[in-house]
Design a protein around this motif. Structure first.
Motif, PDB file in Angstrom:
ATOM      1  N   SER A   7       0.821  -1.210   0.000  1.00  0.00           N
ATOM      2  CA  SER A   7       0.000   0.000   0.000  1.00  0.00           C
ATOM      3  C   SER A   7       0.853   1.258   0.000  1.00  0.00           C
ATOM      4  N   SER A  10      -1.321   8.573   0.635  1.00  0.00           N
ATOM      5  CA  SER A  10      -1.195  10.008   0.374  1.00  0.00           C
ATOM      6  C   SER A  10      -1.876  10.739   1.521  1.00  0.00           C
ATOM      7  N   ALA A  49      -2.980  10.844  -4.733  1.00  0.00           N
ATOM      8  CA  ALA A  49      -3.698   9.602  -4.425  1.00  0.00           C
ATOM      9  C   ALA A  49      -4.359   9.040  -5.674  1.00  0.00           C
ATOM     10  N   ALA A  50      -5.026   9.911  -6.447  1.00  0.00           N
ATOM     11  CA  ALA A  50      -5.709   9.457  -7.661  1.00  0.00           C
ATOM     12  C   ALA A  50      -4.720   8.914  -8.680  1.00  0.00           C
ATOM     13  N   THR A  52      -1.697   7.723  -8.197  1.00  0.00           N
ATOM     14  CA  THR A  52      -1.083   6.491  -7.724  1.00  0.00           C
ATOM     15  C   THR A  52      -2.060   5.333  -7.793  1.00  0.00           C
ATOM     16  N   SER A  53      -3.309   5.601  -7.436  1.00  0.00           N
ATOM     17  CA  SER A  53      -4.307   4.533  -7.436  1.00  0.00           C
ATOM     18  C   SER A  53      -4.640   4.086  -8.854  1.00  0.00           C
ATOM     19  N   LYS A  62      -2.522  -1.045  -3.445  1.00  0.00           N
ATOM     20  CA  LYS A  62      -3.617  -0.359  -2.777  1.00  0.00           C
ATOM     21  C   LYS A  62      -3.167   1.054  -2.396  1.00  0.00           C
ATOM     22  N   VAL A  63      -4.062   2.006  -2.525  1.00  0.00           N
ATOM     23  CA  VAL A  63      -3.734   3.403  -2.223  1.00  0.00           C
ATOM     24  C   VAL A  63      -4.796   3.978  -1.297  1.00  0.00           C
ATOM     25  N   MET A  65      -6.118   7.479   0.997  1.00  0.00           N
ATOM     26  CA  MET A  65      -6.085   8.934   1.102  1.00  0.00           C
ATOM     27  C   MET A  65      -6.450   9.336   2.518  1.00  0.00           C
ATOM     28  N   LEU A  82     -13.146  10.979  -6.325  1.00  0.00           N
ATOM     29  CA  LEU A  82     -12.027  10.116  -5.945  1.00  0.00           C
ATOM     30  C   LEU A  82     -12.366   8.631  -6.084  1.00  0.00           C
ATOM     31  N   VAL A  87      -9.333   4.788  -4.974  1.00  0.00           N
ATOM     32  CA  VAL A  87      -8.674   5.205  -3.738  1.00  0.00           C
ATOM     33  C   VAL A  87      -9.511   4.767  -2.537  1.00  0.00           C
ATOM     34  N   ASN A  88      -8.854   4.196  -1.530  1.00  0.00           N
ATOM     35  CA  ASN A  88      -9.532   3.845  -0.287  1.00  0.00           C
ATOM     36  C   ASN A  88      -9.706   5.125   0.531  1.00  0.00           C
TER      37      ASN A  88
END
Length: 321
Positions: A7, A10, A49-50, A52-53, A62-63, A65, A82, A87-88
């Motif tokens: 994981s 961000s 985050a976006a 990377t995800s 897994k990413v 925020m 998002l 993104v989680n």
């Protein structure tokens, strides 16, 4: 560079961007007519985050925020924008006392931009957020940080990550006029300034590769283990330990530079988490940033895994002759 490749976190700002497109950027006191405007997801934390995800969907990462939005309509919009990136959002808290951050952006016909940010809930982040998300910081292979939340909190997050041996990648934007505190230099691993931020941090404007090399060495002297100097359309210079190198720019049809740096950092974190060498990771990150300039928007401009791999392998954007 990490033995925990599951994981990436961000931790930072979430904004709604209102972007106007005009022939040129107005001078102080001047009004110009925009050709169009759009509302979309922004904030350097959310953008990273976006980006990377979106890459993670192609390579199994897994990413998460971590940050805050308001309970207003912009907060609802930010979350809905998002979500499609995968993104989680379990660590993205709602703040009933502060509005969601907003960025007002003007982009000219040469793809240059100016940005004014009203931080809102982003600037209300405090130590309770670090305590709430301590487990995520410790479990992540890398933490992406930016400077659109309180500086003292950025230091606190970086120090927590350092204690956990989690890689800390700092995008020093917006760079403080008086530089970064010693405590932040001591806690970060990788710093990735652009030309303007490099000048503010080192006193050196990276006009040439030689300038960038001197600036990268200065960034290491200040405390960064790995230093990258993003030179825009002139490429990227990096130093990692005692090794150094230059990545020439990928030739693409740039139409919008908004969030290209965020996509670069997302690509860097992804590549390092997947075990690529630092030089390989910089090449991958540069391809991410280049592809982001070929489409409009902030988070929306983030490239997909297959696109980046194709550009790195062929030097050409997908579909190019």
């Amino acid at each position: 560079m990490s033995d925990r490749p599951s994981s990436i976190l961000s931790f930072g700002s979430v904004n709604i961007d209102i972007t106007a497109r005009a022939e040129r950027i107005p001078h102080p006191g001047e009004t110009v007519h925009a050709e169009s405007y759009a509302t979309g997801l922004g904030g350097k934390g959310a953008n990273q985050a976006a980006a990377t995800s979106r890459l993670g969907q192609g390579c199994g990462l897994k990413v998460f925020m971590a940050g805050r939005t308001g309970t207003d309509s912009f907060g609802t919009l930010a979350r809905s924008l998002l979500t499609p990136f995968g993104v989680n959002l379990s660590a993205l808290r709602e703040d009933p006392d502060h509005p969601t951050g907003v960025a007002l952006i003007t982009v000219d016909s040469k793809a240059e931009n100016i940005i004014t940010v009203a931080g809102g809930a982003n600037m209300a982040l405090d130590s309770s957020d670090v305590r709430a998300h301590r487990a995520l910081i410790h479990e992540a292979s890398a933490v992406l940080l930016q400077l659109e939340i309180p500086l003292a909190l950025t230091i606190e997050i970086a120090e927590e990550a350092k204690r956990a041996n989690t890689l800390v990648i700092l995008d020093p934007a917006p760079a403080p006029a008086d530089g970064l505190p010693a405590a932040l230099w001591a806690a970060l691993d990788v710093v990735t300034p652009n030309e303007t931020e490099t000048r503010l941090l080192t006193g050196i404007y990276p006009e040439t590769q030689e300038d960038a090399a001197r600036a990268a060495r200065r960034l290491q002297e200040l405390g960064a283990t790995h230093a990258l100097v993003k030179m825009g359309a002139r490429g990227v210079y990096y130093r990692s330990g005692e090794s150094e190198g230059f990545v020439p720019p990928y030739r693409v049809n740039a139409i919008d530079t908004v969030a290209a740096g965020d996509c670069f950092n997302g690509g860097l974190a992804t590549a390092l988490t997947l075990g690529k060498s630092f030089g390989e990771a910089v090449h991958f990150a540069a391809a991410c940033g280049a592809l982001a300039t070929t489409r409009l928007g902030a988070a929306e401009s983030a490239p997909h895994w297959d696109e980046v791999v194709a550009l790195v392998e062929t030097g050409k954007t997908p579909g190019a002759a």
